[in-house]
Design a protein around this motif. Structure first.
Motif, PDB file in Angstrom:
ATOM      1  N   VAL A  52       0.842  -1.200   0.000  1.00 38.30           N
ATOM      2  CA  VAL A  52       0.000   0.000   0.000  1.00 38.30           C
ATOM      3  C   VAL A  52       0.875   1.247   0.000  1.00 38.30           C
ATOM      4  O   VAL A  52       0.608   2.220  -0.708  1.00 38.30           O
ATOM      5  N   MET A  53       1.964   1.195   0.771  1.00 38.76           N
ATOM      6  CA  MET A  53       2.853   2.348   0.870  1.00 38.76           C
ATOM      7  C   MET A  53       3.766   2.488  -0.344  1.00 38.76           C
ATOM      8  O   MET A  53       4.488   3.475  -0.454  1.00 38.76           O
ATOM      9  N   GLY A  54       3.789   1.483  -1.214  1.00 36.98           N
ATOM     10  CA  GLY A  54       4.736   1.503  -2.327  1.00 36.98           C
ATOM     11  C   GLY A  54       6.155   1.300  -1.841  1.00 36.98           C
ATOM     12  O   GLY A  54       7.105   1.860  -2.397  1.00 36.98           O
ATOM     13  N   LEU A  55       6.318   0.522  -0.779  1.00 39.58           N
ATOM     14  CA  LEU A  55       7.637   0.330  -0.172  1.00 39.58           C
ATOM     15  C   LEU A  55       8.002  -1.149  -0.085  1.00 39.58           C
ATOM     16  O   LEU A  55       8.619  -1.584   0.888  1.00 39.58           O
ATOM     17  N   LEU A  56       7.627  -1.922  -1.101  1.00 38.33           N
ATOM     18  CA  LEU A  56       7.960  -3.348  -1.079  1.00 38.33           C
ATOM     19  C   LEU A  56       9.480  -3.528  -1.059  1.00 38.33           C
ATOM     20  O   LEU A  56      10.202  -2.769  -1.700  1.00 38.33           O
ATOM     21  N   SER A  76      -0.680   2.814 -10.060  1.00 37.53           N
ATOM     22  CA  SER A  76      -0.217   3.296 -11.366  1.00 37.53           C
ATOM     23  C   SER A  76       0.384   4.696 -11.278  1.00 37.53           C
ATOM     24  O   SER A  76       0.623   5.329 -12.306  1.00 37.53           O
ATOM     25  N   LEU A  77       0.684   5.152 -10.064  1.00 43.38           N
ATOM     26  CA  LEU A  77       1.305   6.470  -9.934  1.00 43.38           C
ATOM     27  C   LEU A  77       2.821   6.384 -10.139  1.00 43.38           C
ATOM     28  O   LEU A  77       3.440   5.363  -9.848  1.00 43.38           O
ATOM     29  N   SER A  78       3.395   7.489 -10.584  1.00 39.31           N
ATOM     30  CA  SER A  78       4.860   7.567 -10.659  1.00 39.31           C
ATOM     31  C   SER A  78       5.412   7.599  -9.237  1.00 39.31           C
ATOM     32  O   SER A  78       4.700   7.931  -8.278  1.00 39.31           O
ATOM     33  N   ALA A  79       6.690   7.271  -9.106  1.00 35.18           N
ATOM     34  CA  ALA A  79       7.331   7.276  -7.783  1.00 35.18           C
ATOM     35  C   ALA A  79       7.202   8.657  -7.139  1.00 35.18           C
ATOM     36  O   ALA A  79       6.980   8.789  -5.940  1.00 35.18           O
ATOM     37  N   ARG A  81       4.833  10.999  -7.607  1.00 37.64           N
ATOM     38  CA  ARG A  81       3.472  11.290  -7.140  1.00 37.64           C
ATOM     39  C   ARG A  81       3.106  10.440  -5.938  1.00 37.64           C
ATOM     40  O   ARG A  81       2.380  10.875  -5.047  1.00 37.64           O
ATOM     41  N   LEU A  82       3.621   9.229  -5.900  1.00 35.96           N
ATOM     42  CA  LEU A  82       3.367   8.378  -4.741  1.00 35.96           C
ATOM     43  C   LEU A  82       4.025   8.966  -3.485  1.00 35.96           C
ATOM     44  O   LEU A  82       3.435   8.970  -2.412  1.00 35.96           O
ATOM     45  N   ARG A  83       5.233   9.505  -3.666  1.00 38.25           N
ATOM     46  CA  ARG A  83       5.914  10.137  -2.519  1.00 38.25           C
ATOM     47  C   ARG A  83       5.100  11.293  -1.973  1.00 38.25           C
ATOM     48  O   ARG A  83       5.081  11.545  -0.776  1.00 38.25           O
ATOM     49  N   ALA A  84       4.406  11.985  -2.865  1.00 42.18           N
ATOM     50  CA  ALA A  84       3.613  13.134  -2.429  1.00 42.18           C
ATOM     51  C   ALA A  84       2.408  12.694  -1.592  1.00 42.18           C
ATOM     52  O   ALA A  84       1.916  13.429  -0.756  1.00 42.18           O
ATOM     53  N   ILE A  85       1.940  11.473  -1.822  1.00 40.88           N
ATOM     54  CA  ILE A  85       0.783  10.958  -1.067  1.00 40.88           C
ATOM     55  C   ILE A  85       1.234  10.281   0.222  1.00 40.88           C
ATOM     56  O   ILE A  85       0.610  10.412   1.269  1.00 40.88           O
TER      57      ILE A  85
END
Ligand SMILES: Nc1ncnc2c1ncn2[C@@H]1O[C@H](COP(=O)(O)OP(=O)(O)OP(=O)(O)O)[C@@H](O)[C@H]1O
Ligand SMILES: [Mg+2]
Length: 319
Positions: A52-56, A76-79, A81-85
């Protein structure tokens, strides 16, 4: 029905070119609710949270499925944009705060950094927010501790710092991965009370990963039970704890030392062990340990069957 805040759909995670660790997981967290995720060690709870965090971790990848937050497909977000969330809308509290706090920065700097990264405010304003958060999580003597390094704090104080950093930008969802297992029992209760207050006062939703059914009962609205990377039961806490459907859930409940004194005890007394991801049985993953196993359990994984009231289970006994 309103759209859930967080939705995982058919999420499969696994080793690159290797075994699957989480298989076809559907899970959701509604706004302001507490979803508990339970299951024995190695069932894929932390992997799910990290996805969920994009931190696998390196070597582990999402093979299929999606993660959606408030309608945004995180997967499907870029790295960038994901960092911004991450940190702003979803924050995570890890099991062992020492591994996720930076030892060479003061705790105040680390909380302030989250604020500066997401809100672009001045150093002074970020430090003021850090102090406010440290007070909010009731870190004693916050004005002095803001300049302390992580090793100068106790385990419970470090966990409060982690919670303060997680809260700093007012996220909609906090994922807490066994936030209290490294703490002693009285501190555990304080940290849980703090998380409960946040939910009440700020409407923050919580995905709470725990081994402890006492915590589930005290804190959660709904609970999902994972076994060997698969969701085997899910429902409102009273549905699942008062009327467990899956033999695995029943055994987890029976392994609880005592319904009232269960808090703080780990669920380890079930005979046998979770199959390893590279030796998954072809049928129900729990069949080798199941006291109610039928011949057809070994053929193929059981289908998910849910009631209209939202209590679901994957077991041939309910097919
Ligand atoms: N860095 C990694 N690389 C590859 N596989 C991993 C890694 N970390 C964990 N695994 C494997 O992934 C599976 C799921 O592990 P996960 O850490 O999600 O379990 P868990 O439910 O959080 O367990 P625990 O209750 O012990 O924290 C396990 O089979 C584990 O061995
Ligand atoms: Mg874990």
């Amino acid at each position: 029905m309103t759209e859930p805040l967080l939705a995982l759909s058919s999420l499969t995670l696994g080793l690159r070119m290797g075994a699957d660790l989480v298989r076809g997981l559907d899970l959701h967290v509604n706004r302001g609710e507490v979803l508990a995720v339970v299951g024995e060690s190695g069932c894929g709870k932390s992997m799910t949270a990290l996805a969920v965090m994009g931190l696998l971790p390196d070597g582990v990848t999402r093979k299929s499925g999606s993660v959606t937050l408030d309608g945004i497909a995180l997967t499907s977000l870029s790295a960038r944009r994901l960092r911004a969330i991450r940190g702003k809308r979803i924050a995570m509290i890890f099991q062992e705060p020492m591994t996720s706090l930076n030892p060479v920065l003061t705790v105040g700097e680390q909380i302030a950094e989250v604020v500066r990264q997401h809100e672009g405010v001045s150093h002074r304003a970020a430090r003021a927010r850090a102090l406010e958060m440290m007070n909010r999580v009731k870190l004693p003597d916050a004005a002095r501790r803001i300049d302390a390094f992580p090793h100068q704090l106790s385990g419970g104080q470090r966990q409060r710092v982690m919670i303060a950093a997680a809260l700093a930008c007012g996220p909609d969802l906090i994922i807490a991965d066994e936030p209290t297992t490294a703490l002693d029992v009285t501190i555990q209760a304080e940290v849980l009370r703090l998380l409960d207050e946040l939910r009440r006062d700020h409407g923050t939703a919580l995905m709470l990963i725990t081994h402890d059914l006492g915590v589930v009962e005290a804190m959660a609205d709904r609970v999902a039970v994972l076994y060997a990377g698969v969701k085997i039961e899910e429902g409102r806490v009273e549905q699942v704890l008062d009327g467990p459907r899956h033999p695995y859930t029943r055994m987890l409940m029976a392994a609880r030392p005592d319904a009232d004194a269960g808090r703080g005890k780990r669920l380890v007394e079930i005979a046998g062990s979770v199959p390893s991801p590279d030796a998954m049985p072809p049928g129900c993953a729990f069949a080798p340990r199941c006291p109610q196993v039928k011949p057809r359990c070994h053929d193929r994984p059981p289908a998910w069957r849910g009631t209209a009231e939202g209590h679901g289970c994957a077991c041939v006994l309910h097919d």
